[in-house]
Design a protein around this motif. Structure first.
Motif, PDB file in Angstrom:
ATOM      1  N   VAL A   1     -41.901  32.022  10.820  1.00 12.65           N
ATOM      2  CA  VAL A   1     -42.780  30.864  10.628  1.00 12.65           C
ATOM      3  C   VAL A   1     -43.433  30.919   9.256  1.00 12.65           C
ATOM      4  O   VAL A   1     -43.474  29.927   8.530  1.00 12.65           O
ATOM      5  CB  VAL A   1     -43.840  30.786  11.754  1.00 12.65           C
ATOM      6  CG1 VAL A   1     -44.929  29.778  11.423  1.00 12.65           C
ATOM      7  CG2 VAL A   1     -43.178  30.441  13.080  1.00 12.65           C
ATOM      8  N   ARG A   2     -43.920  32.081   8.877  1.00 13.48           N
ATOM      9  CA  ARG A   2     -44.576  32.227   7.561  1.00 13.48           C
ATOM     10  C   ARG A   2     -43.598  31.888   6.434  1.00 13.48           C
ATOM     11  O   ARG A   2     -43.917  31.153   5.508  1.00 13.48           O
ATOM     12  CB  ARG A   2     -45.094  33.667   7.424  1.00 13.48           C
ATOM     13  CG  ARG A   2     -45.637  34.063   6.093  1.00 13.48           C
ATOM     14  CD  ARG A   2     -47.112  33.724   5.985  1.00 13.48           C
ATOM     15  NE  ARG A   2     -47.665  34.210   4.761  1.00 13.48           N
ATOM     16  CZ  ARG A   2     -48.522  35.209   4.651  1.00 13.48           C
ATOM     17  NH1 ARG A   2     -48.931  35.840   5.730  1.00 13.48           N
ATOM     18  NH2 ARG A   2     -48.996  35.565   3.488  1.00 13.48           N
ATOM     19  N   GLN A   3     -42.391  32.429   6.532  1.00  9.33           N
ATOM     20  CA  GLN A   3     -41.375  32.189   5.512  1.00  9.33           C
ATOM     21  C   GLN A   3     -40.998  30.705   5.450  1.00  9.33           C
ATOM     22  O   GLN A   3     -40.868  30.134   4.361  1.00  9.33           O
ATOM     23  CB  GLN A   3     -40.136  33.029   5.820  1.00  9.33           C
ATOM     24  CG  GLN A   3     -39.035  32.916   4.796  1.00  9.33           C
ATOM     25  CD  GLN A   3     -37.842  33.773   5.169  1.00  9.33           C
ATOM     26  OE1 GLN A   3     -37.425  33.804   6.322  1.00  9.33           O
ATOM     27  NE2 GLN A   3     -37.309  34.477   4.203  1.00  9.33           N
ATOM     28  N   THR A   4     -40.868  30.068   6.593  1.00  6.99           N
ATOM     29  CA  THR A   4     -40.519  28.650   6.647  1.00  6.99           C
ATOM     30  C   THR A   4     -41.607  27.784   6.022  1.00  6.99           C
ATOM     31  O   THR A   4     -41.321  26.863   5.251  1.00  6.99           O
ATOM     32  CB  THR A   4     -40.255  28.220   8.102  1.00  6.99           C
ATOM     33  OG1 THR A   4     -39.201  29.039   8.645  1.00  6.99           O
ATOM     34  CG2 THR A   4     -39.866  26.769   8.193  1.00  6.99           C
ATOM     35  N   ILE A   5     -42.856  28.096   6.327  1.00  3.81           N
ATOM     36  CA  ILE A   5     -43.969  27.336   5.748  1.00  3.81           C
ATOM     37  C   ILE A   5     -44.012  27.524   4.237  1.00  3.81           C
ATOM     38  O   ILE A   5     -44.169  26.549   3.486  1.00  3.81           O
ATOM     39  CB  ILE A   5     -45.308  27.764   6.392  1.00  3.81           C
ATOM     40  CG1 ILE A   5     -45.357  27.272   7.845  1.00  3.81           C
ATOM     41  CG2 ILE A   5     -46.495  27.239   5.591  1.00  3.81           C
ATOM     42  CD1 ILE A   5     -46.503  27.837   8.653  1.00  3.81           C
ATOM     43  N   GLU A   6     -43.849  28.755   3.773  1.00  5.73           N
ATOM     44  CA  GLU A   6     -43.888  29.005   2.332  1.00  5.73           C
ATOM     45  C   GLU A   6     -42.759  28.275   1.607  1.00  5.73           C
ATOM     46  O   GLU A   6     -42.963  27.709   0.540  1.00  5.73           O
ATOM     47  CB  GLU A   6     -43.848  30.500   2.051  1.00  5.73           C
ATOM     48  CG  GLU A   6     -45.157  31.179   2.403  1.00  5.73           C
ATOM     49  CD  GLU A   6     -45.157  32.677   2.141  1.00  5.73           C
ATOM     50  OE1 GLU A   6     -44.163  33.198   1.603  1.00  5.73           O
ATOM     51  OE2 GLU A   6     -46.168  33.315   2.482  1.00  5.73           O
ATOM     52  N   ARG A   7     -41.569  28.266   2.198  1.00  8.06           N
ATOM     53  CA  ARG A   7     -40.452  27.529   1.579  1.00  8.06           C
ATOM     54  C   ARG A   7     -40.742  26.029   1.533  1.00  8.06           C
ATOM     55  O   ARG A   7     -40.433  25.360   0.553  1.00  8.06           O
ATOM     56  CB  ARG A   7     -39.156  27.785   2.332  1.00  8.06           C
ATOM     57  CG  ARG A   7     -38.568  29.134   2.050  1.00  8.06           C
ATOM     58  CD  ARG A   7     -37.271  29.316   2.774  1.00  8.06           C
ATOM     59  NE  ARG A   7     -36.714  30.623   2.496  1.00  8.06           N
ATOM     60  CZ  ARG A   7     -35.747  31.177   3.205  1.00  8.06           C
ATOM     61  NH1 ARG A   7     -35.211  30.520   4.216  1.00  8.06           N
ATOM     62  NH2 ARG A   7     -35.294  32.376   2.900  1.00  8.06           N
ATOM     63  N   GLY A   8     -41.327  25.505   2.595  1.00  9.87           N
ATOM     64  CA  GLY A   8     -41.678  24.092   2.617  1.00  9.87           C
ATOM     65  C   GLY A   8     -42.705  23.748   1.561  1.00  9.87           C
ATOM     66  O   GLY A   8     -42.608  22.712   0.893  1.00  9.87           O
ATOM     67  N   LEU A   9     -43.698  24.619   1.386  1.00 10.60           N
ATOM     68  CA  LEU A   9     -44.706  24.386   0.350  1.00 10.60           C
ATOM     69  C   LEU A   9     -44.085  24.442  -1.046  1.00 10.60           C
ATOM     70  O   LEU A   9     -44.421  23.633  -1.912  1.00 10.60           O
ATOM     71  CB  LEU A   9     -45.835  25.410   0.474  1.00 10.60           C
ATOM     72  CG  LEU A   9     -46.721  25.258   1.709  1.00 10.60           C
ATOM     73  CD1 LEU A   9     -47.664  26.445   1.839  1.00 10.60           C
ATOM     74  CD2 LEU A   9     -47.487  23.947   1.671  1.00 10.60           C
ATOM     75  N   GLU A  10     -43.165  25.379  -1.252  1.00 12.80           N
ATOM     76  CA  GLU A  10     -42.473  25.461  -2.544  1.00 12.80           C
ATOM     77  C   GLU A  10     -41.662  24.187  -2.798  1.00 12.80           C
ATOM     78  O   GLU A  10     -41.669  23.657  -3.912  1.00 12.80           O
ATOM     79  CB  GLU A  10     -41.548  26.684  -2.579  1.00 12.80           C
ATOM     80  CG  GLU A  10     -42.288  27.995  -2.666  1.00 12.80           C
ATOM     81  CD  GLU A  10     -41.367  29.199  -2.483  1.00 12.80           C
ATOM     82  OE1 GLU A  10     -40.124  29.016  -2.410  1.00 12.80           O
ATOM     83  OE2 GLU A  10     -41.881  30.323  -2.402  1.00 12.80           O
ATOM     84  N   ASP A  11     -40.963  23.708  -1.781  1.00 10.27           N
ATOM     85  CA  ASP A  11     -40.182  22.478  -1.924  1.00 10.27           C
ATOM     86  C   ASP A  11     -41.095  21.300  -2.251  1.00 10.27           C
ATOM     87  O   ASP A  11     -40.777  20.468  -3.102  1.00 10.27           O
ATOM     88  CB  ASP A  11     -39.385  22.176  -0.655  1.00 10.27           C
ATOM     89  CG  ASP A  11     -38.179  23.083  -0.490  1.00 10.27           C
ATOM     90  OD1 ASP A  11     -37.767  23.725  -1.483  1.00 10.27           O
ATOM     91  OD2 ASP A  11     -37.647  23.152   0.633  1.00 10.27           O
ATOM     92  N   SER A  12     -42.222  21.231  -1.591  1.00 14.32           N
ATOM     93  CA  SER A  12     -43.159  20.141  -1.837  1.00 14.32           C
ATOM     94  C   SER A  12     -43.694  20.193  -3.261  1.00 14.32           C
ATOM     95  O   SER A  12     -43.740  19.173  -3.953  1.00 14.32           O
ATOM     96  CB  SER A  12     -44.314  20.218  -0.834  1.00 14.32           C
ATOM     97  OG  SER A  12     -45.243  19.196  -1.072  1.00 14.32           O
TER      98      SER A  12
END
Length: 65
Positions: free
Chosen positions: A35-46
């Motif tokens: 979950v942490r990794q997925t959220i961080e990737r989403g924030l980077e994409d944003s």
């Protein structure tokens, strides 16, 4: 004021481990890391503007707007 640099992965992992209840399973640990990794990737994409508007996704999948 500059943003605080992210903690090293080792320190981030330690925070996750320390936040677990004493009876946590390996599955719970892996889930929290995922979950942490997925959220961080989403924030980077944003931040990098690699996003698709919801209306566009709905159109692509033939869903009502």
């Amino acid at each position: 004021m500059q943003p605080t640099p992210p903690l090293p992965i080792r320190d981030q992992a330690m925070e996750i481990v320390q936040s677990l209840p004493p009876d946590a399973s390996w599955d719970e640990l892996m889930y929290r890391i995922y979950v942490r990794q997925t959220i961080e990737r989403g924030l980077e994409d944003s931040t990098a503007d690699r996003v698709t508007e919801v209306a566009e996704l709905r159109r692509q999948f033939g869903l009502p707007a």
